[in-house]
Design a protein around this motif. Structure first.
Motif, mmCIF file in Angstrom:
data_model
loop_
_atom_site.group_PDB
_atom_site.id
_atom_site.type_symbol
_atom_site.label_atom_id
_atom_site.label_comp_id
_atom_site.label_asym_id
_atom_site.label_seq_id
_atom_site.Cartn_x
_atom_site.Cartn_y
_atom_site.Cartn_z
ATOM 1 N N VAL A 189 -3.743 11.300 2.141
ATOM 2 C CA VAL A 189 -3.470 12.601 1.354
ATOM 3 C C VAL A 189 -2.262 12.005 0.545
ATOM 4 C CG1 VAL A 189 -2.907 14.782 2.272
ATOM 5 C CG2 VAL A 189 -4.257 13.982 2.795
ATOM 6 N N LEU A 190 -0.733 12.361 1.252
ATOM 7 C CA LEU A 190 0.054 11.727 0.101
ATOM 8 C C LEU A 190 -0.113 10.634 -1.383
ATOM 9 C CD1 LEU A 190 2.393 10.677 3.249
ATOM 10 C CD2 LEU A 190 2.453 12.719 1.774
ATOM 11 N N ARG A 191 -1.086 9.645 -1.201
ATOM 12 C CA ARG A 191 -0.967 8.696 -1.861
ATOM 13 C C ARG A 191 -1.976 9.644 -3.105
ATOM 14 N NH1 ARG A 191 -3.122 5.240 1.911
ATOM 15 N NH2 ARG A 191 -1.875 3.452 1.756
ATOM 16 N N LYS A 192 -2.245 10.672 -2.809
ATOM 17 C CA LYS A 192 -2.953 11.735 -3.927
ATOM 18 C C LYS A 192 -1.409 12.837 -5.012
ATOM 19 C CE LYS A 192 -7.215 12.260 -1.621
ATOM 20 N NZ LYS A 192 -8.599 12.617 -1.101
ATOM 21 N N GLN A 193 -0.695 12.935 -4.219
ATOM 22 C CA GLN A 193 0.290 13.516 -5.142
ATOM 23 C C GLN A 193 0.877 12.582 -6.220
ATOM 24 O OE1 GLN A 193 0.580 16.378 -3.751
ATOM 25 N NE2 GLN A 193 -1.061 15.714 -1.939
ATOM 26 N N GLU A 194 0.895 13.251 -6.541
ATOM 27 C CA GLU A 194 1.848 12.929 -7.938
ATOM 28 C C GLU A 194 2.816 12.367 -7.804
ATOM 29 O OE1 GLU A 194 2.358 14.522 -12.963
ATOM 30 O OE2 GLU A 194 1.652 15.371 -11.331
ATOM 31 N N LYS A 195 3.398 12.659 -7.654
ATOM 32 C CA LYS A 195 5.139 12.403 -7.438
ATOM 33 C C LYS A 195 5.345 10.980 -6.605
ATOM 34 C CE LYS A 195 6.530 16.496 -4.751
ATOM 35 N NZ LYS A 195 7.182 16.752 -4.747
ATOM 36 N N LEU A 196 3.883 10.489 -5.696
ATOM 37 C CA LEU A 196 4.298 9.201 -5.246
ATOM 38 C C LEU A 196 2.776 8.402 -5.742
ATOM 39 C CD1 LEU A 196 4.433 10.655 -1.098
ATOM 40 C CD2 LEU A 196 6.003 9.320 -2.545
ATOM 41 N N ALA A 197 3.152 8.687 -7.075
ATOM 42 C CA ALA A 197 1.380 8.010 -6.857
ATOM 43 C C ALA A 197 1.919 6.575 -8.188
ATOM 44 C CB ALA A 197 0.898 8.794 -9.276
ATOM 45 N N ASP A 198 2.947 6.058 -8.075
ATOM 46 C CA ASP A 198 3.439 5.074 -8.434
ATOM 47 C C ASP A 198 4.096 4.525 -6.897
ATOM 48 O OD1 ASP A 198 2.867 5.358 -10.437
ATOM 49 O OD2 ASP A 198 4.663 6.551 -11.672
ATOM 50 N N ALA A 199 4.659 5.112 -5.694
ATOM 51 C CA ALA A 199 4.959 4.740 -4.785
ATOM 52 C C ALA A 199 4.043 3.305 -3.969
ATOM 53 C CB ALA A 199 4.895 5.179 -3.804
ATOM 54 N N PRO A 200 4.957 2.048 -3.621
ATOM 55 C CA PRO A 200 4.291 1.033 -2.957
ATOM 56 C C PRO A 200 3.173 1.623 -1.425
ATOM 57 C CG PRO A 200 6.620 0.673 -2.413
ATOM 58 C CD PRO A 200 6.476 2.131 -3.348
ATOM 59 N N ASP A 201 2.683 0.761 -0.747
ATOM 60 C CA ASP A 201 2.319 1.377 0.131
ATOM 61 C C ASP A 201 2.987 1.586 1.844
ATOM 62 O OD1 ASP A 201 -0.175 1.807 -1.387
ATOM 63 O OD2 ASP A 201 -1.446 -0.319 -0.518
ATOM 64 N N GLU A 202 3.589 0.472 1.553
ATOM 65 C CA GLU A 202 4.640 0.013 2.648
ATOM 66 C C GLU A 202 5.761 1.573 2.975
ATOM 67 O OE1 GLU A 202 7.416 -2.712 2.736
ATOM 68 O OE2 GLU A 202 8.393 -2.056 4.291
ATOM 69 N N PHE A 203 5.892 2.240 1.587
ATOM 70 C CA PHE A 203 6.826 3.725 1.240
ATOM 71 C C PHE A 203 5.919 4.335 1.894
ATOM 72 C CE2 PHE A 203 8.201 7.681 -1.392
ATOM 73 C CZ PHE A 203 9.554 6.520 -0.411
ATOM 74 N N ILE A 204 4.719 4.631 1.494
ATOM 75 C CA ILE A 204 3.824 6.183 1.723
ATOM 76 C C ILE A 204 3.571 5.941 3.143
ATOM 77 C CG2 ILE A 204 1.484 6.813 1.167
ATOM 78 C CD1 ILE A 204 1.184 6.417 -1.630
ATOM 79 N N GLU A 205 3.317 4.704 3.803
ATOM 80 C CA GLU A 205 3.467 4.208 4.699
ATOM 81 C C GLU A 205 4.062 5.054 5.518
ATOM 82 O OE1 GLU A 205 1.151 0.512 5.817
ATOM 83 O OE2 GLU A 205 -0.325 1.250 4.379
ATOM 84 N N ASP A 206 5.566 4.343 5.518
ATOM 85 C CA ASP A 206 6.782 4.722 6.358
ATOM 86 C C ASP A 206 6.415 6.492 5.937
ATOM 87 O OD1 ASP A 206 9.123 5.007 7.825
ATOM 88 O OD2 ASP A 206 9.391 2.672 6.824
ATOM 89 N N ILE A 207 6.682 7.269 4.758
ATOM 90 C CA ILE A 207 6.661 8.838 4.640
ATOM 91 C C ILE A 207 5.568 9.334 6.228
ATOM 92 C CG2 ILE A 207 6.772 10.584 3.476
ATOM 93 C CD1 ILE A 207 9.008 8.571 2.820
ATOM 94 N N ALA A 208 4.392 8.608 5.930
ATOM 95 C CA ALA A 208 3.306 9.189 6.593
ATOM 96 C C ALA A 208 3.847 9.207 8.689
ATOM 97 C CB ALA A 208 2.485 8.103 6.536
ATOM 98 N N ALA A 209 4.062 7.938 8.817
ATOM 99 C CA ALA A 209 4.147 7.680 10.318
ATOM 100 C C ALA A 209 6.077 8.382 10.672
ATOM 101 C CB ALA A 209 4.646 6.328 10.426
ATOM 102 N N ARG A 210 6.636 9.434 9.067
ATOM 103 C CA ARG A 210 7.925 10.144 9.964
ATOM 104 C C ARG A 210 6.911 11.616 9.096
ATOM 105 N NH1 ARG A 210 12.362 7.422 8.690
ATOM 106 N NH2 ARG A 210 12.850 5.714 8.050
ATOM 107 N N LEU A 211 6.337 11.358 8.892
ATOM 108 C CA LEU A 211 5.478 13.032 9.366
ATOM 109 C C LEU A 211 5.135 12.768 10.469
ATOM 110 C CD1 LEU A 211 5.088 13.364 5.350
ATOM 111 C CD2 LEU A 211 6.290 14.470 6.610
#
Length: 781
Positions: A489-511
């Motif tokens: 879900v986070l990868r589909k957000q425009e503000k996180l389009a260029d974010a690396p996978d590790e960053f998104i997975e970390d945010i997901a774990a925090r959420l």
């Protein structure tokens, strides 16, 4: 020996001689002579030594003269062991006279069991001087092996004769080495010539090997040449031959110019590049070279303030704009992840405002807690949709039932024949001071652990907070989304389009935890809304029942903790029966009356017999668990009662909320306040004593005790070691007066006196119970 004593000895010797020359009748036998001499020694008129064969005596002065004679005959050096057979005297006697000789004759020395005079030492030094003049240098270590003398003694003798017998100089940096002036001049010239020809950094070992220079003299000469400016160079690496490097100033100047220019243009220095320039320890070189320049020393390079200010500005912008920044792409290519992490930590450490809001993801990404929190609203529609879905499908109600069943099964043994043994074992553990029975016995204190990739300093959720986790509850809990689903879900957000996978997975774990909590709350609200739509009054009654049952269970658990303070098993059993008879009966009455109303049964009478009749009139699915609970109420095992209560609550669809520690502490404080109010309102002395000991028990143990007045003596006995002596005596006195009042009903005069004394003690007991603090639990006189 005094002169008068010596005159008497001479007279005795003359008489002794005359006796020997007289006729046979006047001569002394050998035995008499020995006895006379022994008597003189005993009287301390003479001081002599026996020879080893026992046939002769020798005076101390004579022994000293003979030792000196032998020393002279042996060329000024002889060992004490050699003198023993020569003088026919014991080693101890020779050793004692040797110590006297060296004290009276400073030219004689006692070294390692040998007597050596200065003449012998002069001859040794003459030999050493000859060797020194031939070889140009000598080492005292080698001379000690040759002359078999201690190194410090030999060094002292050589040093005292330098300039007289020995023509040479002592090395300033190695005191065990001596050399001649000619040797020093020759090698100084060789070293000066070799160093003058070097234009690049060269290891000292290579210089010494190629030019065959003396190692002991090299560093001293180099220091002298550098200090006198004869050689424009420096030494690095200390004074170890295999480590030290000779660096000419002409090379150092060009090297320093290149380093200074590179740092000025690029803002950093890479250690590997400095190593290629010939620096053995680039980090130490930078600390020394730029000690006045503020540099941050990282694992692979050192960086200046320009780069640090750029990174700090990027982090400030990301935090202020509620976005994120990847630091590594902003750094030169020579920087790695560890360098980026160290830079981030240094910036946050030096900027408290950034440290408060910044959230470090991985090693090189920085965002803020606000950014993470702003991502939660994205999931709100999904949470509402799924919450309504699980409630409408019955999955939520089934999950709650599964949780209760899982808990109940985890505390019931599989084999019925082991039930009593396990209960007895748990009871023994409780009496021994272990974890209490009941719900406390099956709850475990755990600390939530973070994912290995959660390296942020400030977490958006309190993942490290302690939680009480019941067995089997997590496995049956409904899940909103997995971490992978949240990441998608986070990868589909425009503000996180260029974010690396590790960053998104970390945010997901925090959420994950926060979203899961929100989902559970939304499902609960949806379920309650469903109940409200069907029966608003029923929902309200059900909620009130939940609150009352929860409070009663909490009181039972707290009461069980309190009674475990008593070591007597009999007292514990009596207190357990009282606890079940009061709080337990009230809990059973609440459940029975609640379900009986649905069955249109009369609930006016809730005595034990009437309660049994009500249970018998209930449906089978309710009758069986409530009969088990009613039966457990008659026993003396809190844990068994709580296990039966779990089954009964599940059958009655009563879902208990997770225990809130803050509310639990508030409840304990409220109960203490209730006791204080009861104590203030009490007038009867027995009631005052009863409430006072319960209040003191709460202060000492921080637990609530449910006990009737007949347990007051046991409670006072328990409290005595924890109370000041005056308070303990006050309670004992009032207890005695209460007993005396009960036993003196027929004696009006005595009864009046007792009541008068009780009236005087009641205010003191109230004050002692209310003002007593836990810190004062140590008995005092």
């Amino acid at each position: 020996m005094a002169s008068s004593d010596w005159i008497e000895v001479q007279k005795l010797a003359a008489e002794f001689q005359r006796a020997q020359l007289s006729s046979a009748l006047q001569k002394l036998s050998e035995k008499n002579c020995i006895e006379i001499v022994s008597k003189l020694i005993e009287l301390k008129l003479i001081d002599v030594f026996y020879t080893n064969d026992g046939k002769e005596y020798i005076t101390l002065e004579q022994l000293s003269r003979e030792i000196c004679d032998e020393l002279y005959l042996h060329g000024g050096r002889i060992s004490l062991a050699e003198l023993v057979p020569i003088l026919n005297i014991s080693y101890h006697a020779i050793e004692s006279r040797a110590h006297d000789i060296i004290q009276t004759k400073p030219e004689v020395h006692l070294v390692t069991g040998q007597l050596i005079d200065d003449d012998h030492l002069d001859r040794i030094c003459e030999e050493i001087n000859e060797t020194l003049q031939q070889s140009g240098q000598i080492s005292v270590v080698e001379l000690t092996k040759q002359y078999e003398l201690p190194i410090e003694f030999l060094l002292q003798q050589i040093r005292s004769r330098v300039g007289t017998i020995i023509q040479g100089h002592q090395d300033k940096h190695d005191q065990h080495v001596f050399f001649t002036e000619g040797f020093l001049a020759r090698n100084r010239a060789r070293i000066r010539g070799a160093l003058s020809a070097i234009t690049i950094p060269t290891s000292v070992s290579t210089i010494i090997a190629q030019n065959k220079l003396p190692e002991r003299l090299f560093f001293a000469v180099v220091d002298e040449l550098i200090n006198t400016k004869r050689i424009q160079a420096s030494l690095s690496g200390g004074r170890q031959i295999n480590v030290a490097t000779f660096i000419p100033d002409i090379y150092s100047r060009s090297q320093n110019e290149w380093i200074d220019n590179f740092l000025k243009q690029n803002g950093y220095l890479e250690y590997a590049a400095l190593t290629r320039l010939g620096l053995a320890d680039p980090k130490a070189y930078c600390r020394k070279r730029f000690k006045e320049t503020p540099l941050l020393y990282l694992s692979s390079c050192c960086v200046g303030t320009n780069i640090l200010e750029q990174i700090e500005a990027a982090i400030e912008e990301a935090i202020s704009s509620q976005s994120w920044v990847e630091v590594l792409p902003l750094l030169p290519s020579v920087f790695d992840d560890n360098d980026a992490e160290q830079i981030i930590q240094n910036i946050l450490k030096n900027n408290q405002s950034l440290e408060k809001d910044a959230l470090v993801i991985g090693q090189s990404s920085v965002t803020s807690n606000g950014f993470v929190q702003n991502l939660k609203p994205i999931f709100n529609p999904m949470i509402e949709e799924k919450a309504n879905e699980v409630v409408a499908s019955g999955a939520y109600l089934q999950a709650q039932a599964d949780q209760r069943n899982a808990k109940a099964k985890s505390f019931k043994p599989d084999q019925s024949n082991e039930k009593k043994d396990r209960k007895e074992e748990r009871r023994k553990k409780a009496n021994a001071g272990g974890v209490g029975g009941g719900v406390q016995g099956r709850e475990t204190k755990t600390r939530a652990t973070k994912k290995k990739y959660l390296k942020g300093k400030n977490d958006s959720d309190d993942d490290g907070e302690d939680e009480v986790v019941g067995t089997g509850s997590a496995s049956s809990e409904l899940e909103f989304m997995s971490i992978d689903e949240i990441s998608n879900v986070l990868r589909k957000q425009e503000k996180l389009a260029d974010a690396p996978d590790e960053f998104i997975e970390d945010i997901a774990a925090r959420l994950y935890k926060s979203l899961q909590s929100s989902f559970q709350e939304a499902a609960r609200l949806a379920f309650e809304a469903l109940l409200s739509s069907t029966s608003g009054q029923r929902r309200q009654t059900h909620g009130e029942l939940q609150d009352r049952v929860q409070n009663l269970l909490q009181n039972i658990k707290q009461g069980e903790k309190g009674l475990q303070q008593f070591t007597s098993l009999d007292t514990q059993q009596q207190l357990i029966r009282h606890l079940l008879k009061t709080c337990g009966s009230e809990l059973v009455n609440e459940l029975v009356c609640y379900v009986a109303e649905d069955s249109s049964l009369d609930t006016k009478d809730v005595s034990p017999d009437a309660r049994q009749k009500l249970i018998n009139g209930l449906p089978q699915n309710l009758r069986t668990p409530l009969q088990g609970l009613h039966k457990a109420l008659q026993g003396s095992n809190v844990e068994e009662f709580l296990n039966e209560a779990e089954s009964a609550l599940s059958a009655c669809d009563v879902v208990l909320r997770k225990v809130d520690k803050k509310k639990e502490k508030a409840n304990v404080s409220h109960q203490r306040q209730v006791l204080i109010e009861q104590l203030s309102a009490a007038k009867d002395a027995a009631l005052v004593l009863h409430v006072a000991v319960l209040l003191l028990f709460h202060t000492v143990t921080q637990t609530i005790l449910n006990a009737s007045g007949r347990f007051v003596p046991q409670i006072i006995s328990f409290l005595q070691p924890h109370l000041p002596v005056s308070t303990a005596e006050l309670l004992s006195t009032l207890q005695g007066l209460v007993i005396q009042e009960l036993t003196s009903k027929d004696d009006d005069e005595l009864l009046g006196t007792v009541r008068e004394r009780m009236e005087s003690l009641i205010p003191r007991v109230r004050e002692a119970a209310v003002t007593f603090k836990k810190s004062s639990t140590a008995p005092q006189d």
